[in-house]
Write a protein that holds these residues in place. Structure first.
Motif, PDB file in Angstrom:
ATOM      1  N   CYS A  98      34.614   3.054 -17.882  1.00  0.00           N
ATOM      2  CA  CYS A  98      33.150   3.065 -17.881  1.00  0.00           C
ATOM      3  C   CYS A  98      32.642   3.349 -19.287  1.00  0.00           C
ATOM      4  O   CYS A  98      33.398   3.762 -20.154  1.00  0.00           O
ATOM      5  CB  CYS A  98      32.620   4.091 -16.895  1.00  0.00           C
ATOM      6  SG  CYS A  98      33.017   5.797 -17.303  1.00  0.00           S
ATOM      7  N   ASN A  99      31.372   3.119 -19.486  1.00  0.00           N
ATOM      8  CA  ASN A  99      30.717   3.461 -20.757  1.00  0.00           C
ATOM      9  C   ASN A  99      30.840   4.963 -20.957  1.00  0.00           C
ATOM     10  O   ASN A  99      30.465   5.745 -20.099  1.00  0.00           O
ATOM     11  CB  ASN A  99      29.246   3.039 -20.675  1.00  0.00           C
ATOM     12  CG  ASN A  99      28.500   3.310 -21.966  1.00  0.00           C
ATOM     13  OD1 ASN A  99      28.574   4.403 -22.513  1.00  0.00           O
ATOM     14  ND2 ASN A  99      27.779   2.308 -22.442  1.00  0.00           N
ATOM     15  N   LYS A 100      31.382   5.334 -22.102  1.00  0.00           N
ATOM     16  CA  LYS A 100      31.714   6.740 -22.307  1.00  0.00           C
ATOM     17  C   LYS A 100      30.478   7.607 -22.508  1.00  0.00           C
ATOM     18  O   LYS A 100      30.546   8.814 -22.425  1.00  0.00           O
ATOM     19  CB  LYS A 100      32.662   6.852 -23.493  1.00  0.00           C
ATOM     20  CG  LYS A 100      34.008   6.263 -23.123  1.00  0.00           C
ATOM     21  CD  LYS A 100      34.990   6.133 -24.236  1.00  0.00           C
ATOM     22  CE  LYS A 100      36.242   5.444 -23.689  1.00  0.00           C
ATOM     23  NZ  LYS A 100      37.275   5.308 -24.696  1.00  0.00           N
ATOM     24  N   THR A 101      29.389   6.958 -22.780  1.00  0.00           N
ATOM     25  CA  THR A 101      28.158   7.726 -22.937  1.00  0.00           C
ATOM     26  C   THR A 101      27.527   8.034 -21.588  1.00  0.00           C
ATOM     27  O   THR A 101      27.241   9.182 -21.275  1.00  0.00           O
ATOM     28  CB  THR A 101      27.151   6.911 -23.781  1.00  0.00           C
ATOM     29  OG1 THR A 101      27.784   6.540 -24.981  1.00  0.00           O
ATOM     30  CG2 THR A 101      25.917   7.729 -24.059  1.00  0.00           C
ATOM     31  N   ASN A 102      27.336   6.997 -20.821  1.00  0.00           N
ATOM     32  CA  ASN A 102      26.551   7.188 -19.616  1.00  0.00           C
ATOM     33  C   ASN A 102      27.317   6.887 -18.339  1.00  0.00           C
ATOM     34  O   ASN A 102      26.765   7.006 -17.252  1.00  0.00           O
ATOM     35  CB  ASN A 102      25.276   6.333 -19.677  1.00  0.00           C
ATOM     36  CG  ASN A 102      25.592   4.874 -19.909  1.00  0.00           C
ATOM     37  OD1 ASN A 102      26.689   4.409 -19.586  1.00  0.00           O
ATOM     38  ND2 ASN A 102      24.651   4.136 -20.453  1.00  0.00           N
ATOM     39  N   GLY A 103      28.577   6.519 -18.449  1.00  0.00           N
ATOM     40  CA  GLY A 103      29.395   6.354 -17.254  1.00  0.00           C
ATOM     41  C   GLY A 103      29.197   5.041 -16.530  1.00  0.00           C
ATOM     42  O   GLY A 103      29.806   4.820 -15.488  1.00  0.00           O
TER      43      GLY A 103
HETATM   44  C1  NAG Z   1      27.040   2.686 -23.600  1.00  0.00           C
HETATM   45  O1  NAG Z   1      25.741   3.013 -23.250  1.00  0.00           O
HETATM   46  C2  NAG Z   1      24.909   3.342 -24.356  1.00  0.00           C
HETATM   47  C3  NAG Z   1      23.600   3.845 -23.828  1.00  0.00           C
HETATM   48  O2  NAG Z   1      23.095   2.990 -22.872  1.00  0.00           O
HETATM   49  C4  NAG Z   1      24.761   2.131 -25.237  1.00  0.00           C
HETATM   50  O3  NAG Z   1      23.956   2.451 -26.334  1.00  0.00           O
HETATM   51  C5  NAG Z   1      26.123   1.721 -25.697  1.00  0.00           C
HETATM   52  O4  NAG Z   1      26.041   0.540 -26.460  1.00  0.00           O
HETATM   53  C6  NAG Z   1      27.051   1.491 -24.527  1.00  0.00           C
HETATM   54  N1  NAG Z   1      28.394   1.292 -25.033  1.00  0.00           N
HETATM   55  C7  NAG Z   1      29.066   0.192 -24.807  1.00  0.00           C
HETATM   56  C8  NAG Z   1      30.455   0.131 -25.372  1.00  0.00           C
HETATM   57  O5  NAG Z   1      28.603  -0.701 -24.147  1.00  0.00           O
END
Ligand code: NAG
Ligand code: NAG
Ligand code: NAG
Ligand code: NAG
Ligand code: NAG
Ligand code: NAG
Ligand code: NAG
Ligand code: NAG
Ligand code: NAG
Ligand code: NAG
Ligand code: NAG
Ligand code: NAG
Length: 678
Positions: free
Chosen positions: A321-326
């Motif tokens: 998952c996206n490591k920032t927001n899952g």
């Molecule tokens: C993950 O989510 C963040 C915030 O929505 C976004 O800025 C970022 O590009 C995303 N990362 C990837 C690898 O998609």
């Protein structure tokens, strides 16, 4: 051999040092200035003291005598020669001064004894511009009558040899600090100015703290801990203070850079606060998705959020998952939903994005969230692992194992009821009762047995249902079913509903005789209602805009003010009758609007009342549900002749919910008869 080489080197080193120390030369005094404050004896001129011959000069005491050197030298030794003929006292009671260019005394020697040779060794050598000798009054010496004299036969001055280029000072131990070229060997002064970091006449003073560079004119940058910078280069010894970078710490940092190694970027500190400029540590937490003391490490795959403490949900294809927001990049694995894919599908749903609806599992147990397979058997009337297939024709009930009775046509797959009546000689809802001759009179009337199916009737003013192409359907291979369309050619008959008139279950015969609701000015004189504009319809269909379900909200949000667009969209819905309506067209008086009839293939068929050919007709159609055929009925708002039929339908089809999607009167026009009692 090796040993002897070393010895040789040692000797060489010694010799060099000795040479350096021994380097002296006699100052050539021709042209030097001699002076005194007293009278000179006879014709013994002062110059006799420096003429290199044996002659002497004698000056009356008390006196001073001064020898000014041609230039300033580092004087190492001064030799005074007195008389050798026995008058030794004439070199008694004298004081020798060395004087520099500023007329300051740099050397002072007192000597009271009698001799013929004075040697003053001066170490370290002193920079002298003049040598002054004071001859004091001779007191208590009566062996010679006054006047008393100070006699100097020769004065020799030995100076340090010129320094090697780049050095200066006593013994040449000072290094020149000129920007270019040699310095003056005594003073160290530079013709070209001082090297960076040095100042003063002799270029032998370092810059004041906080300054550096040529002439010490440049101020230090912002060094860490307020340290003073390298006076030569200006480099801060421990790096830059917060907010500055570059070796001189004069460049303002972008936020997020830290100083110790100023090329390093800060990690991902929460809220993008700058990290410690020395250590790179974040002052607080890391931005979600990062951890480590510098917040530079992305979370391990499969983890996310603040401190990387949260595990990813069930992403499609096992993606991380996206490591920032899952968020899962491609959506959820089958059986999970939500942006984080941590929620299992709700009961009744399964599959990708939980879009699919479980079939008819027995006892409504939830199906497998991944596959949709019912864990146990199917509900009544359904078959297959997912229980979405209705029983084969001729079978019904549990496991589709029961055979239909003697129906006219097929029985209902769920409960086996023969909705189109029984073959001759059979009766009962299931047509399983064989009649004897006496029971063959009259229709088979009765409520449905074991009403299991929930059927809702929707009374329509306007309903157009567009069926998804992917909707499982067995009976109708069409994409669009027009359920009902209102047109403006409403019946003109104004009818005020009354309780008596709307009393349910009015006799069907009465309903038909009360034929005031026949379509007025019906153009269909040939009684045919086939599609009149197939080409037009095809063209319209190709223009139909496809909007993905997940984009629908956005689309409506973007366009909701664009009324014209929606009118155009509405106009694209196929209009007019699309399928045969032969039965409906014969049932005059039962339809509220012309050109809006129940299709033959989907109309609700009422039980026929003997001798009433149109008694099985009602302007109502079956509508398939998402997974279940004929889940709903769309019905015309009753007209007076239809009220009885309407309630017959409710009874026969086991309807338990009626949804009324019209008012009785809209825009001054009668839309529906009040078909219920007070
Ligand atoms: C993950 O989510 C963040 C915030 O929505 C976004 O800025 C970022 O590009 C995303 N990362 C990837 C690898 O998609
Ligand atoms: C000359 O100098 C000496 C020493 O300073 C001093 O004692 C003496 O009085 C001087 N003589 C005269 C004539 O000034
Ligand atoms: C040098 O100093 C001496 C004594 O200290 C003084 O008598 C003399 O005038 C000075 N000479 C100059 C040029 O200043
Ligand atoms: C006087 O001069 C002699 C010879 O240079 C030296 O040996 C002696 O120490 C000197 N005396 C004083 C008091 O300077
Ligand atoms: C620098 O040189 C001058 C003259 O040569 C000298 O007087 C001074 O003491 C020196 N200063 C240092 C710090 O060496
Ligand atoms: C840094 O040094 C300067 C001058 O030496 C002084 O005025 C200033 O207060 C110092 N600043 C800090 C933070 O020590
Ligand atoms: C200052 O910088 C110069 C040149 O970079 C270097 O040679 C010298 O050692 C430095 N001085 C100090 C005190 O670090
Ligand atoms: C100092 O930071 C700037 C950006 O803030 C960067 O462009 C520059 O390369 C840095 N200088 C050094 C020496 O790292
Ligand atoms: C960072 O998080 C990962 C898990 O995502 C963990 O394995 C690692 O030990 C963490 N590192 C630190 C320094 O906390
Ligand atoms: C999914 O990923 C995890 C860890 O990355 C791994 O242990 C597991 O075997 C993977 N499953 C599949 C079906 O690839
Ligand atoms: C049940 O479904 C199977 C295939 O899944 C089919 O072969 C069978 O005929 C069906 N039985 C009935 C009674 O519908
Ligand atoms: C329904 O079918 C399943 C599998 O075909 C069978 O095991 C079960 O006994 C059947 N149940 C009935 C009531 O026939």
């Amino acid at each position: 051999m090796f040993k002897s080489e070393r010895i040789y080197l040692c000797v060489l080193g010694f010799v060099l040092r000795a040479c350096k120390c021994a380097g002296e030369s006699k100052v050539v005094l021709q042209g030097a200035t001699l002076s005194t404050n007293e009278s000179v004896y006879g014709n013994w001129v002062l110059n006799r003291a420096i003429d290199g011959s044996t002659g002497c000069t004698a000056i009356k005491r008390p006196t001073w005598f001064q020898l000014s050197l041609p230039q300033t030298y580092f004087v190492k030794r001064i030799v005074l020669q007195g008389r050798t003929d026995g008058a030794f006292e004439q070199l008694r009671e004298i004081t020798m001064f060395g004087v520099n260019a500023d007329n300051n005394t740099v050397e002072q020697r007192v000597n009271t004894s009698s001799d013929i040779l004075r040697t003053y060794e001066i170490s370290p050598p002193q920079a002298m511009q003049a040598i002054r000798v004071i001859g004091h009054e001779l007191v208590g010496h009566t062996w010679e009558r006054p006047p008393h004299y100070m006699t100097i036969c020769e004065i020799e001055v030995y100076r340090q040899e010129d320094c090697m280029i780049g050095t200066y000072g006593p013994n040449c131990v000072q290094r020149c600090q000129c920007l270019e070229g040699p310095c003056e060997t005594v003073t160290g002064s530079c013709r070209t100015g001082c090297q960076r970091g040095w100042t003063g006449a002799a270029c032998n003073q370092t810059c004041d703290n906080g300054w550096h560079g040529q002439g010490c004119l440049t101020q230090c940058g912002q060094c860490l801990n307020n340290a003073t910078c390298n006076k030569t280069s200006g480099v801060c010894p421990d790096g830059c203070a917060a907010g500055y970078n570059g070796s001189l710490c004069i460049e303002k940092c972008d936020d997020g850079l830290h100083g110790l190694r100023y090329q390093n970027k800060c990690g991902n500190c929460q809220n993008k606060v700058p990290c410690n400029t020395v250590s790179g540590l974040c002052p607080g937490e890391c931005e979600p998705g990062y951890n480590g003391t510098m917040c530079k490490d992305a979370c391990d795959n499969g983890w996310y959020g603040q401190g990387c403490l949260t595990q990813c949900g069930q992403c499609l294809n096992n993606a991380t998952c996206n490591k920032t927001n899952g968020m899962c990049p491609d959506g959820c694995a089958a059986g999970y939903k939500g942006s984080l894919c941590v929620h299992e599908c709700e009961n009744e749903r399964y599959g990708l994005a939980c879009e699919k609806i479980c079939g008819n599992c027995k006892n409504k147990v939830p199906c497998n969230k991944l596959s949709g397979v019912c864990p146990g058997a199917c509900g009544l009337g359904y078959n297959g692992t997912m229980c979405i297939e209705a029983c084969d024709v001729g079978f019904f009930g549990d496991n589709c194992s029961a055979a239909c009775g003697k129906c006219n046509g097929a029985c209902q797959h769920i409960d086996g009821i023969c909705s189109q009546g029984c073959e001759h000689g059979f009766a009962g809802d299931l047509c399983m009762t064989q009649l004897n001759q006496s029971k063959l009179i009259g229709p088979a009337v009765g409520g449905s047995v074991g009403g299991i199916v929930v059927i809702a009737i929707v009374i329509v003013s306007i309903i157009a249902i567009r069926r998804r192409r992917s909707t499982p359907t067995k009976r109708h291979q069409v994409d669009d079913i027009l359920v009902a369309i209102q047109n403006d050619k409403d019946s003109k008959i104004d009818q005020t509903p009354t309780t008596s008139k709307t009393k349910p279950l009015k006799g069907p015969n009465e309903a038909i005789s009360n034929a005031v609701y026949a379509n007025t000015g019906s153009p269909e004189e040939d009684g045919l209602y086939y599609n009149s504009e197939p080409l037009h319809r095809e063209r319209k269909r190709t223009e139909i805009r496809l909007i993905a379900v997940d984009k629908l909200r956005e689309f409506v949000g973007d366009n909701y003010q664009n009324e014209k667009l929606f009118h155009q969209e509405f106009d694209k819905i196929p209009y007019g009758l699309q399928h045969p309506t032969i039965v409906a067209s014969a049932a005059t008086g039962k339809n509220r609007y012309k050109e809006m009839y129940a299709y033959d293939h989907s109309r609700v068929i009422l039980r026929r009342i003997a001798d009433e050919p149109t008694s099985d007709y009602i302007n109502a159609c079956h509508v398939d549900g998402y997974t279940e055929d004929k889940k709903y009925i769309a019905s015309q708002g009753p007209v007076n002749p239809m009220v009885g039929d309407f309630w017959r339908m409710v009874w026969e089809q086991d309807v338990c919910i009626i949804v009324m999607a019209t008012k009785l009167v809209e825009e001054g026009k009668m839309k529906c008869l009040k078909y219920w009692g007070e």
